[in-house]
Design an enzyme around this catalytic site. Sequence first.
Site, short mmCIF file in Angstrom:
data_model
loop_
_atom_site.label_atom_id
_atom_site.label_comp_id
_atom_site.label_asym_id
_atom_site.label_seq_id
_atom_site.Cartn_x
_atom_site.Cartn_y
_atom_site.Cartn_z
N HIS A 120 -9.37 0.68 3.25
CA HIS A 120 -8.41 -0.10 4.03
C HIS A 120 -8.02 0.55 5.35
O HIS A 120 -6.98 0.23 5.91
CB HIS A 120 -7.15 -0.38 3.20
CG HIS A 120 -7.36 -1.45 2.19
ND1 HIS A 120 -7.41 -2.79 2.51
CD2 HIS A 120 -7.56 -1.40 0.86
CE1 HIS A 120 -7.62 -3.50 1.43
NE2 HIS A 120 -7.72 -2.69 0.41
N ASP A 181 3.68 -1.71 0.98
CA ASP A 181 3.80 -3.14 0.67
C ASP A 181 2.60 -3.67 -0.09
O ASP A 181 2.67 -4.73 -0.70
CB ASP A 181 3.95 -3.94 1.96
CG ASP A 181 5.34 -3.81 2.57
OD1 ASP A 181 6.29 -3.59 1.81
OD2 ASP A 181 5.45 -3.93 3.80
N GLU A 292 13.45 -5.10 4.79
CA GLU A 292 12.44 -5.24 5.82
C GLU A 292 12.80 -6.42 6.72
O GLU A 292 13.56 -7.30 6.32
CB GLU A 292 11.03 -5.46 5.24
CG GLU A 292 10.39 -4.20 4.70
CD GLU A 292 8.90 -4.35 4.45
OE1 GLU A 292 8.32 -5.39 4.84
OE2 GLU A 292 8.30 -3.43 3.87
#
Length: 540
Positions: A120, A181, A292
């Site tokens: 990623h 997240d 957030e």
Amino acid sequence: MGGFLKQNNTVTLLIFTTLFLSSIPNASNLSSNLSLATTTIQTHSSSTNIPFSLKQLNLDGCFSFENMHQAAQDFGNTHHFQPSAILYPKSVSDISSTIKHIYHMGYDSDLTVAARGHGHSLQGQSQTHGGVVINMESLQEPLMEVHSAELPYVDVSGGELWINILHETLKHGLSPKSWTDYLHLTVGGTLSNAGISGQAFLHGPQINNVYQLEVVTGKGEVLTCSEKQNSDLFYGVLGGLGQFGIITRARIAIEQAPRKVKWIRVLYSEFSLFSEDQEHLISLEKSFNYIEGFVLINRTGLVNNWRSSFNPKDPVQASQFISDGKVLYCLELAIYFNPEETNAVDQKAESLLSELRFIPSTLFLSEVSYVDFLDRVHSSEIKLREQGLWEVPHPWLNLLIPKSNISYFSKEVFGNILNDSKGPILIYPINKSKWNKKTSFVTPDEDIFYQVAILTSAVPRSTGTDGLQHRLALNQKILDFSKKENLGIKQYLPHHTSQEEWKAHFGPRWELFVQRKSAYDPLAILAPGQRIFQKKTSFL
């Protein structure tokens, strides 16, 4: 950000993955300024670059010298550096033996090593041109062990996914304190960066919640380190972009886990109210467990798209709210609890919300399980893969911005530079006091700084405003503006194209960073993808 994933527009859907899709280590170039192409780079190599002696190593796992394509890709899908071999290790000794062998080749070999977790990284940080990629998810040791003593912890492999750690620790009623997240990332990957999300204001990043590491250095040494044992290596590796060693084991702090989450969304039309309320909430001794924020530019029918996951407190007022053509700011909040605490949690939420200045008609609430909340982004990944929309370019830009400059940044970037929202834009404050200053990670020089993540996706082969080149140009415009105005920003998941930029990034800590590189990876074997240091015939 899970509720946004419910939108029907598939082009919009493809951007709703999360911020901290960081991969295992990066690396880079200490000798000369390097240029990095802003489009996909195709490079080719073959197993003939791999010395015969390396192929003859006695390993528990194995090398592969074919089908290098996967190891030359990552989530960013903008850089493709093809290795000559992939190591699938079963044991830590496989990694140690490989690196030690390359190290003993000395200056006669140009081989480098990149550890790859779940792939990623955004700009080729877990790739190596003509070198060896280590597939960390193949590592079969150590086995995960949960210790529920007075100071509970879990021992895990550096190649373990956080989602697997969540499920295993929950069997003991426990879970890690700090998350990203997106949970389908490896431990070694996030700890080599920082690991930030809406819990960071409370518990700090993931690198602040580690008791001990096992690391294979650039010399092939296997060292255990902590704040009391090999502490220089311990703090260097945490947030060290893979420059000093590969994390093969981590001891992660855990705590009692809740079973439920009260999940809340509200909107603001004024940035000043939005930011002041966020800063107020992170200053409280007893606040939400997760905070957030998001910027929403010209988003049509916004609150109606929430209804598949959230319930409006006032359905009539919510149905009358119009979001078209506005720049809005969403505050997303969560309280963790157990079912028997429902009444008390409802009262706490109501009390905290009464202190905020959001638009009343936009108050939406939901209750979900703890697992569903933490793993909320994965559902979008499944949908995107089914539609063939996962492997597109992701020219993300992640910035840390001092509190004193966030309003100016917001006005210029969200008001002028960005006139659309082709992806989520995260923006939320973090307490610097929750960060350990001894780690390699660098933050802005203020007590409170904001995480700003512009998480765009590009449509393949498009030459328009939704294409890769246009999105990269916007990113550069934001960086140029920030530099010109001397906003004091730092990049998260940093990507720089010259040594001078890296020196500026680390500032007064650059010399220590170089010293650690010289001590633990003197030949610059590890993590070439970030281009901080470059393997060459001598080390400066």
